[in-house]
Design a protein around this motif. Structure first.
Motif, short mmCIF file in Angstrom:
data_model
loop_
_atom_site.label_atom_id
_atom_site.label_comp_id
_atom_site.label_asym_id
_atom_site.label_seq_id
_atom_site.Cartn_x
_atom_site.Cartn_y
_atom_site.Cartn_z
N ALA A 75 0.81 -1.21 0.00
CA ALA A 75 0.00 0.00 0.00
C ALA A 75 0.85 1.27 0.00
O ALA A 75 0.35 2.35 -0.35
CB ALA A 75 -0.93 0.00 1.21
N LEU A 76 2.13 1.16 0.36
CA LEU A 76 2.99 2.34 0.42
C LEU A 76 3.70 2.63 -0.90
O LEU A 76 4.49 3.56 -0.98
CB LEU A 76 4.05 2.15 1.52
CG LEU A 76 3.52 2.02 2.94
CD1 LEU A 76 4.67 1.69 3.89
CD2 LEU A 76 2.83 3.30 3.38
N ARG A 77 3.38 1.86 -1.93
CA ARG A 77 4.15 1.98 -3.17
C ARG A 77 3.96 3.33 -3.87
O ARG A 77 4.77 3.72 -4.71
CB ARG A 77 3.77 0.86 -4.13
CG ARG A 77 2.38 0.97 -4.74
CD ARG A 77 2.03 -0.30 -5.51
NE ARG A 77 0.77 -0.18 -6.22
CZ ARG A 77 -0.42 -0.27 -5.69
NH1 ARG A 77 -0.52 -0.47 -4.37
NH2 ARG A 77 -1.51 -0.15 -6.40
N HIS A 78 2.89 4.07 -3.53
CA HIS A 78 2.67 5.37 -4.18
C HIS A 78 3.63 6.45 -3.67
O HIS A 78 3.77 7.48 -4.29
CB HIS A 78 1.22 5.82 -3.96
CG HIS A 78 0.22 4.95 -4.65
ND1 HIS A 78 0.13 4.86 -6.03
CD2 HIS A 78 -0.74 4.13 -4.17
CE1 HIS A 78 -0.84 4.02 -6.36
NE2 HIS A 78 -1.38 3.57 -5.25
N GLU A 99 13.15 1.89 1.83
CA GLU A 99 12.62 1.56 0.51
C GLU A 99 13.19 0.25 -0.03
O GLU A 99 12.44 -0.64 -0.46
CB GLU A 99 12.91 2.71 -0.45
CG GLU A 99 12.19 2.61 -1.76
CD GLU A 99 12.24 3.91 -2.54
OE1 GLU A 99 11.74 3.92 -3.66
OE2 GLU A 99 12.77 4.90 -2.02
N THR A 100 14.50 0.09 -0.01
CA THR A 100 15.13 -1.12 -0.54
C THR A 100 14.77 -2.33 0.30
O THR A 100 14.43 -3.40 -0.22
CB THR A 100 16.65 -0.95 -0.57
OG1 THR A 100 16.99 0.18 -1.38
CG2 THR A 100 17.31 -2.18 -1.15
N GLN A 101 14.81 -2.16 1.63
CA GLN A 101 14.51 -3.28 2.53
C GLN A 101 13.05 -3.70 2.41
O GLN A 101 12.74 -4.89 2.46
CB GLN A 101 14.82 -2.88 3.97
CG GLN A 101 16.30 -2.58 4.23
CD GLN A 101 16.65 -1.12 4.00
OE1 GLN A 101 16.00 -0.44 3.22
NE2 GLN A 101 17.68 -0.67 4.68
N ALA A 102 12.14 -2.72 2.25
CA ALA A 102 10.72 -3.05 2.12
C ALA A 102 10.47 -3.84 0.84
O ALA A 102 9.70 -4.81 0.83
CB ALA A 102 9.89 -1.76 2.12
N SER A 110 12.64 -5.74 -0.68
CA SER A 110 13.22 -7.07 -0.50
C SER A 110 12.30 -7.95 0.34
O SER A 110 12.07 -9.12 0.02
CB SER A 110 14.58 -6.94 0.18
OG SER A 110 15.12 -8.21 0.48
N ALA A 111 11.76 -7.40 1.44
CA ALA A 111 10.86 -8.17 2.30
C ALA A 111 9.60 -8.56 1.55
O ALA A 111 9.11 -9.69 1.67
CB ALA A 111 10.51 -7.35 3.54
N LEU A 112 9.07 -7.62 0.75
CA LEU A 112 7.86 -7.90 -0.02
C LEU A 112 8.12 -9.02 -1.02
O LEU A 112 7.28 -9.91 -1.21
CB LEU A 112 7.42 -6.63 -0.75
CG LEU A 112 6.00 -6.60 -1.30
CD1 LEU A 112 4.99 -6.63 -0.17
CD2 LEU A 112 5.79 -5.34 -2.14
N ASN A 113 9.28 -9.01 -1.64
CA ASN A 113 9.63 -10.04 -2.61
C ASN A 113 9.75 -11.41 -1.95
O ASN A 113 9.30 -12.42 -2.48
CB ASN A 113 10.94 -9.67 -3.30
CG ASN A 113 11.26 -10.59 -4.47
OD1 ASN A 113 10.42 -10.80 -5.35
ND2 ASN A 113 12.46 -11.15 -4.48
N LYS A 114 10.33 -11.43 -0.73
CA LYS A 114 10.45 -12.70 0.00
C LYS A 114 9.08 -13.24 0.37
O LYS A 114 8.82 -14.44 0.24
CB LYS A 114 11.29 -12.50 1.26
CG LYS A 114 12.78 -12.30 0.99
CD LYS A 114 13.55 -12.11 2.27
CE LYS A 114 15.03 -11.90 2.00
NZ LYS A 114 15.80 -11.66 3.24
N PHE A 115 8.21 -12.36 0.86
CA PHE A 115 6.87 -12.81 1.21
C PHE A 115 6.19 -13.45 0.00
O PHE A 115 5.57 -14.51 0.10
CB PHE A 115 6.02 -11.61 1.68
CG PHE A 115 5.93 -11.50 3.17
CD1 PHE A 115 5.11 -12.35 3.89
CD2 PHE A 115 6.66 -10.56 3.86
CE1 PHE A 115 5.01 -12.26 5.27
CE2 PHE A 115 6.57 -10.45 5.23
CZ PHE A 115 5.74 -11.30 5.94
#
Length: 319
Positions: free
Chosen positions: A87-90, A97-100, A102-107
């Motif tokens: 939801a924060l992508r806007h 930003e980079t860590q989020a 990466s975490a989203l990709n892992k999920f």
């Protein structure tokens, strides 16, 4: 104790202790030092960043980039975590930003195929829209770390009066209408000030002799109470249509004493800082017939003046 359970508990323990010896762990888990050495080797291969030191005061340390132990999520919990980040992508700028990403990709990658299909179907059907701003904010991480660890930050700040070098101690960061803000104690002004993130041209930990203050009791919810600047207040009374109420709820950061009637219309009757009269005049002017300002008189006069300026501007275009 089964090996898998011992490894899990060992991972949690070394993350908590940060520094330890093999003998301490062997005594804790009631196994041999040789077994603990093998376990530590396996943890290292799993990605736990261990560092060993030899000598009488040696032992093992966990480096700052720790790997957290696995956490079992239910399907709905995992999907909720995905969308909390999605939801924060806007926002063009985020503290992590980079860590989020990466975490989203892992999920996403480690979810079963049917859960990924569910996410693919949902992510274009749920959204939280924020205004897009063109100027990036590059220093959110250091500002947030400065607030958490009580550090003094040196910034090059571009205000309306021009650029200046400031030493600040951040209270925190927050986003509003697509902009990032950082309330902080300003050592130049000797008071709390609000800084806009996109106007901070550079930021680094201060190398001066400015000592940080103890601001653990100051946070985003109360920092304005600690400012020494005396705020002058003015009563504002506005009559709103149903659409006007909806616009105020959606677009105003704080709505002072909004009263809503059964039919959805309402009134605003509360105190505002006198310095914000011009802002509210522009805002209610933009609501057109959906807002009628009754007080203060100076705000009514400002709206009339701006309406007259607009009439003259369009009259000149027609001629």
């Amino acid at each position: 104790m089964p090996k898998s359970k011992r490894l899990m508990e060992l991972m949690m323990m070394v993350n908590r202790k940060r520094k330890f010896t093999v003998k301490e762990l062997a005594d804790q888990f009631e196994v041999s030092t040789r077994t603990i050495l093998r376990d530590l080797q396996e943890l290292s291969e799993l990605g736990v960043p261990l560092y060993s030191e030899v000598g009488p005061h040696g032992g093992y340390q966990v480096l700052s980039e720790r790997v957290l132990p696995p956490i079992a999520f239910k399907e709905d919990e995992a999907v909720a975590m995905f969308f909390a980040s999605h939801a924060l992508r806007h926002y063009s700028s985020l503290p992590f930003e980079t860590q989020a990403a990466s975490a989203l990709n892992k999920f996403y990658l480690y979810m079963p195929g049917d859960v990924r299909d569910r996410i693919d179907q949902m992510k274009n059907r749920v959204d939280i829209v924020a205004p897009t701003r063109q100027k990036p904010v590059r220093h959110l991480s250091i500002l947030l770390d400065g607030a958490i660890w009580q550090k003094v930050i040196s910034i090059d700040y571009e205000s309306r009066e021009g650029g200046s070098i400031r030493h600040i101690q951040p209270v925190g960061i927050y986003a509003r209408n697509g902009y990032w803000y950082c309330p902080a104690y300003c050592f130049l002004r000797e008071d709390f000030r609000l800084f806009r993130g996109d106007r901070i041209r550079s930021a680094e930990y201060s190398s001066s002799d400015v000592a940080p203050l103890d601001l653990k009791h100051v946070h985003l919810g109360n920092w304005e109470e600690f400012t020494r600047k005396k705020i002058e207040w003015t009563r504002m009374y506005v009559v709103l249509s149903k659409e006007g109420v909806q616009r105020c709820e959606a677009e105003l950061w704080k709505v002072p004493n909004l009263h809503i009637a059964e039919d959805g219309s309402g009134t605003i009757d509360g105190m505002i800082p006198t310095s914000e009269i011009s802002f509210f005049a522009d805002f209610f002017l933009g609501l057109g017939r959906n807002a009628v300002v009754k007080e203060p008189v100076i705000m009514v006069q400002l709206i009339r003046e701006r309406l007259q300026e607009m009439i003259e501007m369009y009259d000149s275009d027609i001629q």
